[in-house]
Design an enzyme around this catalytic site. Structure first.
Site, PDB file in Angstrom:
ATOM      1  N   GLY A   1       0.780  -1.233   0.000  1.00 27.22           N
ATOM      2  CA  GLY A   1       0.000   0.000   0.000  1.00 27.22           C
ATOM      3  C   GLY A   1       0.804   1.273   0.000  1.00 27.22           C
ATOM      4  O   GLY A   1       0.240   2.360  -0.139  1.00 27.22           O
ATOM      5  N   ALA A  27       1.672  -6.621  -8.360  1.00 25.08           N
ATOM      6  CA  ALA A  27       0.823  -5.598  -7.759  1.00 25.08           C
ATOM      7  C   ALA A  27      -0.644  -6.001  -7.758  1.00 25.08           C
ATOM      8  O   ALA A  27      -1.158  -6.542  -8.736  1.00 25.08           O
ATOM      9  CB  ALA A  27       0.993  -4.281  -8.512  1.00 25.08           C
ATOM     10  N   ILE A  28      -1.316  -5.721  -6.635  1.00 25.18           N
ATOM     11  CA  ILE A  28      -2.774  -5.843  -6.548  1.00 25.18           C
ATOM     12  C   ILE A  28      -3.382  -4.439  -6.480  1.00 25.18           C
ATOM     13  O   ILE A  28      -4.200  -4.047  -7.293  1.00 25.18           O
ATOM     14  CB  ILE A  28      -3.200  -6.637  -5.295  1.00 25.18           C
ATOM     15  CG1 ILE A  28      -2.581  -8.043  -5.322  1.00 25.18           C
ATOM     16  CG2 ILE A  28      -4.724  -6.753  -5.232  1.00 25.18           C
ATOM     17  CD1 ILE A  28      -2.862  -8.829  -4.069  1.00 25.18           C
ATOM     18  N   THR A  52       6.961  -6.253  -5.661  1.00 25.27           N
ATOM     19  CA  THR A  52       8.380  -6.599  -5.736  1.00 25.27           C
ATOM     20  C   THR A  52       8.682  -7.415  -6.985  1.00 25.27           C
ATOM     21  O   THR A  52       9.711  -7.202  -7.652  1.00 25.27           O
ATOM     22  CB  THR A  52       8.804  -7.375  -4.480  1.00 25.27           C
ATOM     23  OG1 THR A  52       8.654  -6.523  -3.343  1.00 25.27           O
ATOM     24  CG2 THR A  52      10.244  -7.819  -4.562  1.00 25.27           C
ATOM     25  N   ASP A  63      -8.887  -6.761  -0.994  1.00 22.80           N
ATOM     26  CA  ASP A  63      -7.812  -7.334  -0.188  1.00 22.80           C
ATOM     27  C   ASP A  63      -8.336  -7.606   1.215  1.00 22.80           C
ATOM     28  O   ASP A  63      -7.892  -7.008   2.195  1.00 22.80           O
ATOM     29  CB  ASP A  63      -6.629  -6.352  -0.144  1.00 22.80           C
ATOM     30  CG  ASP A  63      -5.291  -7.068  -0.092  1.00 22.80           C
ATOM     31  OD1 ASP A  63      -5.302  -8.313  -0.072  1.00 22.80           O
ATOM     32  OD2 ASP A  63      -4.260  -6.395  -0.059  1.00 22.80           O
ATOM     33  N   SER A 102      -3.023 -15.784   3.034  1.00 26.31           N
ATOM     34  CA  SER A 102      -2.184 -15.750   1.833  1.00 26.31           C
ATOM     35  C   SER A 102      -0.712 -15.595   2.193  1.00 26.31           C
ATOM     36  O   SER A 102       0.144 -16.368   1.758  1.00 26.31           O
ATOM     37  CB  SER A 102      -2.634 -14.592   0.935  1.00 26.31           C
ATOM     38  OG  SER A 102      -1.667 -14.308  -0.046  1.00 26.31           O
ATOM     39  N   LYS A 154      -2.893   0.769   3.831  1.00 27.31           N
ATOM     40  CA  LYS A 154      -4.105  -0.059   3.890  1.00 27.31           C
ATOM     41  C   LYS A 154      -4.734  -0.020   5.275  1.00 27.31           C
ATOM     42  O   LYS A 154      -5.948  -0.066   5.415  1.00 27.31           O
ATOM     43  CB  LYS A 154      -3.752  -1.501   3.527  1.00 27.31           C
ATOM     44  CG  LYS A 154      -3.357  -1.707   2.076  1.00 27.31           C
ATOM     45  CD  LYS A 154      -3.032  -3.168   1.813  1.00 27.31           C
ATOM     46  CE  LYS A 154      -2.624  -3.381   0.372  1.00 27.31           C
ATOM     47  NZ  LYS A 154      -2.268  -4.793   0.106  1.00 27.31           N
TER      48      LYS A 154
END
Length: 492
Positions: free
Chosen positions: A167, A195-196, A202, A255, A263, A285
């Site tokens: 985030g 990325a989400i 990364t 998320d 996860s 976040k």
């Protein structure tokens, strides 16, 4: 028997076949129903889509997801399948009822076997977003994800790992931290996500520097040779169910906390980690310290259940870390820090987190040890060793990382002290093309809190073409990327 028609179509979320609506009517099938495709000695479960003209009666259209991975004959047979019982479990949870461990295992297994449609599986994700899972459900979900993939084992211990819940734009700690830990003599098999919700993960950054699509066996060989690795988790058969769940979360950037916990810790367990450091950036976040502490407790509790020691760092996530935002610009920051230059805030965060990890491994004075390894050049040497092992160019320089040709500066409207709006930056960078357009993004010329003069460049925006650049700039005029805090409030 149905004649196979190969469709130049990638669904990316399971195996999909297309039948003509007349055939579907005859077989009493509709969109989203399941069929078993049978040929020779092979079979696959697929989800049906219905078309009038794309395929003729008697034909079965197969997406590239099928014919790229299997040798498909000219004709196949199909058998209709009933909806799996896991659909009922998903409905049960949507109605507010908790699931038993075996019900969650069945959902994840059916997801992996392609017995759930994307819509059905998405409702499972949404159910956890609407109503957070219990501790028992989170543990069951983590174990189900682990069980569907391989688990690495090691002769050398402790095995360390680190993860940020994300985030924060530019927060690219991992590629500097991993070589520090590896240079200190500890195993750190780091798998990362793409990325989400952010402009880059990364893995998005690392694939500019090395091959990140590495299988479990090769991960083991590289770590045993170099102590460290930095790969994309979606390319490995370690917790593959997690990658499928990530794809479901991506479209709406969902998320849910329970999925986040399961996860992350499932992936840590799958690489055989003993000791794990979790970074929770406060202000990204997670907005409130109470929420961060609650999440930290849940990480420690679930980690303990899975046989790992978990330590949590609640860090400042209200401002970007580093100067570059976007894969290419973040890769430049990484190389600069490893070479003894680069943004001081990124370096400081790397040293603090590395120090915490080294102390978890039993070292005294972790911060000073991490600083010595970084400033002596040992970390950079180890980084090059890992990059070489991952088939990258170990001698790459920051200027070798290409950014987009089209760019424009955003100037200070007045004398001010600059603070950034991380939400606006993330939205604008994604609009400019991140993470798929590697060279797009933003370069932040000033650290948060710096004083700037009217007319100075605060940010440079990079985009792949003039249209995208102008559209991003218009977006930023409506949704400014920085918060103006004037140095002189009033001249009275």
């Amino acid at each position: 028997m149905f004649k196979v028609k190969k469709l130049d179509l990638e669904i990316g979320s399971g195996l999909v076949v297309v039948l003509n609506k007349e055939d579907c009517k005859a077989l009493n099938l509709g969109t989203g129903d399941r069929v078993e495709i049978i040929w020779d000695h092979d079979k696959s479960v697929a989800i049906i889509d219905v078309a009038s003209n794309l395929v003729k009666p008697g034909e079965i259209g197969m997406s590239a997801d099928i014919w790229n991975r299997k040798q498909v004959p000219p004709e196949v047979d199909i058998h209709p399948l009933e909806k799996p019982e896991s659909v009922g479990y998903i409905r049960k949870r949507l109605l507010g009822n908790p699931l038993k461990p075996e019900e969650i295992r069945k959902i994840i297994h059916d997801l992996m076997e392609n017995r759930l449609s994307r819509v059905e599986a998405s409702f499972f994700v949404a159910s956890a977003y609407v109503q957070r899972m219990s501790f028992e459900e989170e543990e069951a979900l983590a174990r189900a994800i682990i069980e569907e993939g391989k688990v690495l084992s090691w002769e050398k211990h402790p095995v360390l790992d680190k993860h940020s819940i994300g985030g924060v734009p530019g927060n690219r700690v991992t590629p500097v931290l991993v070589p520090i830990i590896a240079a200190a003599g500890y195993y750190i098999p780091k798998t990362s996500s793409k990325a989400i919700t952010s402009p880059a993960g990364t893995a998005d950054v690392m694939e500019l520097l090395a091959d990140v699509s590495i299988g479990a066996d090769e991960i083991k060989r590289i770590v045993e040779r170099t102590n460290g690795v930095m790969t994309w988790g979606g390319a490995v058969d370690l917790a593959p169910a997690d990658d499928m769940l990530l794809k479901l979360r991506y479209p709406l950037r969902l998320d849910p906390v329970s999925f986040l916990l399961a996860s992350i810790l499932a992936k840590k367990a799958s690489v055989g980690a003993d000791k794990v450091l979790i970074d929770i950036p406060l202000g990204a976040k997670v907005k409130k310290i109470e929420e961060a502490r609650d999440l930290a407790s849940r990480f420690k509790f679930l980690g303990n259940k899975l046989g790992m020691e978990v330590r949590v760092a609640i860090t400042d996530g209200s401002q970007p870390i580093g100067r570059g935002v976007g894969p290419a610009l973040e890769a430049r920051d990484i190389l600069k820090v490893l070479m003894g230059e680069g943004p001081s805030d990124l370096k400081e965060k790397v040293l603090k987190l590395s120090g915490m990890m080294l102390e978890m491994a039993g070292e005294n004075g972790g911060y000073e040890l991490a600083r010595k390894i970084l400033e002596s050049g040992e970390a950079y040497d180890k980084f090059k060793e890992i990059i070489r092992a991952q088939r990258g160019n170990p001698n790459v320089r920051p200027e070798d990382i290409k950014v987009c040709k089209y760019h424009a500066d955003i100037l200070a409207p007045e004398d001010m002290r600059v603070f950034y709006d991380i939400g606006s930056i993330a939205r604008a960078c994604r609009f400019a093309g991140n993470p798929s357009v590697k060279g797009a993004g933003m370069y932040l010329h000033h650290a948060p809190g710096d004083s700037v003069r009217k007319g100075e460049a605060i940010i440079t925006v990079y985009a792949p073409d003039e249209y995208r650049l102008e559209a991003t700039l218009r977006m930023l005029r409506e949704d400014p990327p920085f918060i103006s805090r004037r140095v002189v409030i009033e001249d009275y």
